[in-house]
Design a protein around this motif. Sequence first.
Motif, PDB file in Angstrom:
ATOM      1  N   MET A  88      56.206  10.586   5.785  1.00 40.29           N
ATOM      2  CA  MET A  88      55.712   9.354   4.871  1.00 40.29           C
ATOM      3  C   MET A  88      54.461   8.870   4.866  1.00 40.29           C
ATOM      4  O   MET A  88      53.760   8.867   3.991  1.00 40.29           O
ATOM      5  CB  MET A  88      56.696   8.237   4.898  1.00 40.29           C
ATOM      6  CG  MET A  88      58.177   8.198   4.629  1.00 40.29           C
ATOM      7  SD  MET A  88      59.255   6.846   4.192  1.00 40.29           S
ATOM      8  CE  MET A  88      59.427   6.549   6.046  1.00 40.29           C
ATOM      9  N   ILE A  89      53.791   8.699   6.324  1.00 37.63           N
ATOM     10  CA  ILE A  89      52.601   8.249   6.403  1.00 37.63           C
ATOM     11  C   ILE A  89      51.812   9.429   6.013  1.00 37.63           C
ATOM     12  O   ILE A  89      50.485   9.275   5.225  1.00 37.63           O
ATOM     13  CB  ILE A  89      52.320   7.970   7.800  1.00 37.63           C
ATOM     14  CG1 ILE A  89      52.948   6.574   8.085  1.00 37.63           C
ATOM     15  CG2 ILE A  89      50.669   7.848   8.172  1.00 37.63           C
ATOM     16  CD1 ILE A  89      52.978   6.251   9.826  1.00 37.63           C
ATOM     17  N   ALA A  90      51.844  10.630   6.367  1.00 44.17           N
ATOM     18  CA  ALA A  90      51.000  11.818   5.766  1.00 44.17           C
ATOM     19  C   ALA A  90      51.237  11.899   4.388  1.00 44.17           C
ATOM     20  O   ALA A  90      49.952  12.248   3.771  1.00 44.17           O
ATOM     21  CB  ALA A  90      51.496  13.182   6.613  1.00 44.17           C
ATOM     22  N   THR A  91      52.301  11.549   3.658  1.00 47.01           N
ATOM     23  CA  THR A  91      52.293  11.706   2.399  1.00 47.01           C
ATOM     24  C   THR A  91      51.264  10.605   1.661  1.00 47.01           C
ATOM     25  O   THR A  91      50.514  10.991   0.616  1.00 47.01           O
ATOM     26  CB  THR A  91      53.718  11.649   1.843  1.00 47.01           C
ATOM     27  OG1 THR A  91      54.274  12.605   2.395  1.00 47.01           O
ATOM     28  CG2 THR A  91      53.867  11.747   0.118  1.00 47.01           C
ATOM     29  N   LEU A  92      51.308   9.527   2.208  1.00 44.65           N
ATOM     30  CA  LEU A  92      50.348   8.615   1.638  1.00 44.65           C
ATOM     31  C   LEU A  92      48.971   8.819   2.048  1.00 44.65           C
ATOM     32  O   LEU A  92      48.165   8.361   1.048  1.00 44.65           O
ATOM     33  CB  LEU A  92      50.770   6.829   2.286  1.00 44.65           C
ATOM     34  CG  LEU A  92      50.152   5.973   1.498  1.00 44.65           C
ATOM     35  CD1 LEU A  92      50.532   5.875   0.081  1.00 44.65           C
ATOM     36  CD2 LEU A  92      50.628   4.552   2.198  1.00 44.65           C
ATOM     37  N   ILE A  93      48.609   9.338   3.031  1.00 47.82           N
ATOM     38  CA  ILE A  93      47.195   9.682   3.377  1.00 47.82           C
ATOM     39  C   ILE A  93      46.717  10.625   2.277  1.00 47.82           C
ATOM     40  O   ILE A  93      45.815  10.421   1.642  1.00 47.82           O
ATOM     41  CB  ILE A  93      47.117  10.562   4.782  1.00 47.82           C
ATOM     42  CG1 ILE A  93      47.567   9.157   5.772  1.00 47.82           C
ATOM     43  CG2 ILE A  93      45.831  11.184   4.809  1.00 47.82           C
ATOM     44  CD1 ILE A  93      47.317   9.841   7.122  1.00 47.82           C
ATOM     45  N   LEU A  94      47.748  11.662   2.072  1.00 42.95           N
ATOM     46  CA  LEU A  94      47.299  12.591   0.975  1.00 42.95           C
ATOM     47  C   LEU A  94      47.196  12.139  -0.584  1.00 42.95           C
ATOM     48  O   LEU A  94      46.310  12.258  -1.161  1.00 42.95           O
ATOM     49  CB  LEU A  94      48.271  13.609   0.700  1.00 42.95           C
ATOM     50  CG  LEU A  94      48.335  14.810   1.973  1.00 42.95           C
ATOM     51  CD1 LEU A  94      49.610  15.640   1.749  1.00 42.95           C
ATOM     52  CD2 LEU A  94      47.005  15.625   1.877  1.00 42.95           C
ATOM     53  N   ILE A  95      48.244  11.053  -0.648  1.00 38.52           N
ATOM     54  CA  ILE A  95      48.091  10.259  -1.928  1.00 38.52           C
ATOM     55  C   ILE A  95      46.573   9.451  -2.266  1.00 38.52           C
ATOM     56  O   ILE A  95      46.144   9.404  -3.282  1.00 38.52           O
ATOM     57  CB  ILE A  95      49.103   9.120  -2.292  1.00 38.52           C
ATOM     58  CG1 ILE A  95      50.316   9.983  -2.679  1.00 38.52           C
ATOM     59  CG2 ILE A  95      48.878   8.325  -3.441  1.00 38.52           C
ATOM     60  CD1 ILE A  95      51.728   9.088  -2.371  1.00 38.52           C
ATOM     61  N   PHE A  96      46.310   8.892  -1.081  1.00 39.88           N
ATOM     62  CA  PHE A  96      45.045   8.258  -0.886  1.00 39.88           C
ATOM     63  C   PHE A  96      43.711   9.170  -1.418  1.00 39.88           C
ATOM     64  O   PHE A  96      42.750   8.655  -1.764  1.00 39.88           O
ATOM     65  CB  PHE A  96      44.930   7.441   0.331  1.00 39.88           C
ATOM     66  CG  PHE A  96      45.529   5.765   0.167  1.00 39.88           C
ATOM     67  CD1 PHE A  96      46.148   5.734  -0.509  1.00 39.88           C
ATOM     68  CD2 PHE A  96      45.080   5.144   1.476  1.00 39.88           C
ATOM     69  CE1 PHE A  96      47.022   4.529  -0.427  1.00 39.88           C
ATOM     70  CE2 PHE A  96      45.623   3.691   1.448  1.00 39.88           C
ATOM     71  CZ  PHE A  96      46.631   3.288   0.618  1.00 39.88           C
ATOM     72  N   LEU A  97      43.925  10.189  -0.470  1.00 37.25           N
ATOM     73  CA  LEU A  97      42.601  11.216  -0.736  1.00 37.25           C
ATOM     74  C   LEU A  97      42.656  11.651  -2.045  1.00 37.25           C
ATOM     75  O   LEU A  97      41.570  12.175  -2.460  1.00 37.25           O
ATOM     76  CB  LEU A  97      42.973  12.265   0.430  1.00 37.25           C
ATOM     77  CG  LEU A  97      42.536  11.739   1.776  1.00 37.25           C
ATOM     78  CD1 LEU A  97      42.813  12.850   2.656  1.00 37.25           C
ATOM     79  CD2 LEU A  97      41.287  11.103   2.071  1.00 37.25           C
ATOM     80  N   ILE A  98      43.992  12.119  -2.559  1.00 38.90           N
ATOM     81  CA  ILE A  98      43.905  12.958  -3.788  1.00 38.90           C
ATOM     82  C   ILE A  98      43.717  12.126  -5.183  1.00 38.90           C
ATOM     83  O   ILE A  98      42.848  12.457  -6.010  1.00 38.90           O
ATOM     84  CB  ILE A  98      45.347  13.824  -4.062  1.00 38.90           C
ATOM     85  CG1 ILE A  98      45.274  14.708  -2.986  1.00 38.90           C
ATOM     86  CG2 ILE A  98      45.250  14.372  -5.355  1.00 38.90           C
ATOM     87  CD1 ILE A  98      46.578  15.410  -2.739  1.00 38.90           C
ATOM     88  N   THR A  99      44.241  10.943  -5.238  1.00 42.59           N
ATOM     89  CA  THR A  99      44.221  10.029  -6.528  1.00 42.59           C
ATOM     90  C   THR A  99      42.772   9.433  -6.491  1.00 42.59           C
ATOM     91  O   THR A  99      42.315   8.980  -5.629  1.00 42.59           O
ATOM     92  CB  THR A  99      45.294   8.810  -6.300  1.00 42.59           C
ATOM     93  OG1 THR A  99      46.448   9.834  -6.106  1.00 42.59           O
ATOM     94  CG2 THR A  99      45.385   8.313  -7.689  1.00 42.59           C
TER      95      THR A  99
END
Length: 176
Positions: A88-99
């Motif tokens: 879940m933390i890695a997914t939110l990191i990716l969301i922060f970076l991509i969006t």
Amino acid sequence: MHEAMPISNNLWSQLTDNPLLVLSVFGILLMFVGLLPKVKEWLLTIGLVGLLAAWSITLLNWENSLTATPIFNMLTFDRGALVLTAIMIATLILIFLITDHKSIIDMNHLGEYYALMIFALIGGIIMVSYKNLLMLFIGVEILSIASYILAGFNKKNLLSNEASLKYFLMGSLDRK
């Protein structure tokens, strides 16, 4: 006689062993830093530092997960909870970076947006590491309240307002 451990060392050890506390501190920090007008460019960096700190704490707790003791008999970070927390933390990191949040959200409320995303993550982490059904309920409520607010976060978009109202009504009327 047994000497009492200083409060500062005990607090520091709890802070470095629990990703929930790190995420809570960074979520509150993002809310306050978002109020400052000239520091808004650093919000993404602060959020990513907090997420990376929580992710590294989660990975460092892997060795201690076999002997994980429940926190006040409410939460336990065993290996299953640690794996799901890291995902879940890695997914939110990716969301922060991509969006591209700056084009979606008004810059005046970007700190609150990042904080709400982190608080929704906290609710998800509580849901996967519960040991008591009360903590499962608390995790669902933290996640759903943050989701209600995030659904209607773009106040200038009528579809966002409609989605927020529908989500809130469905969530409040669904309770039995």
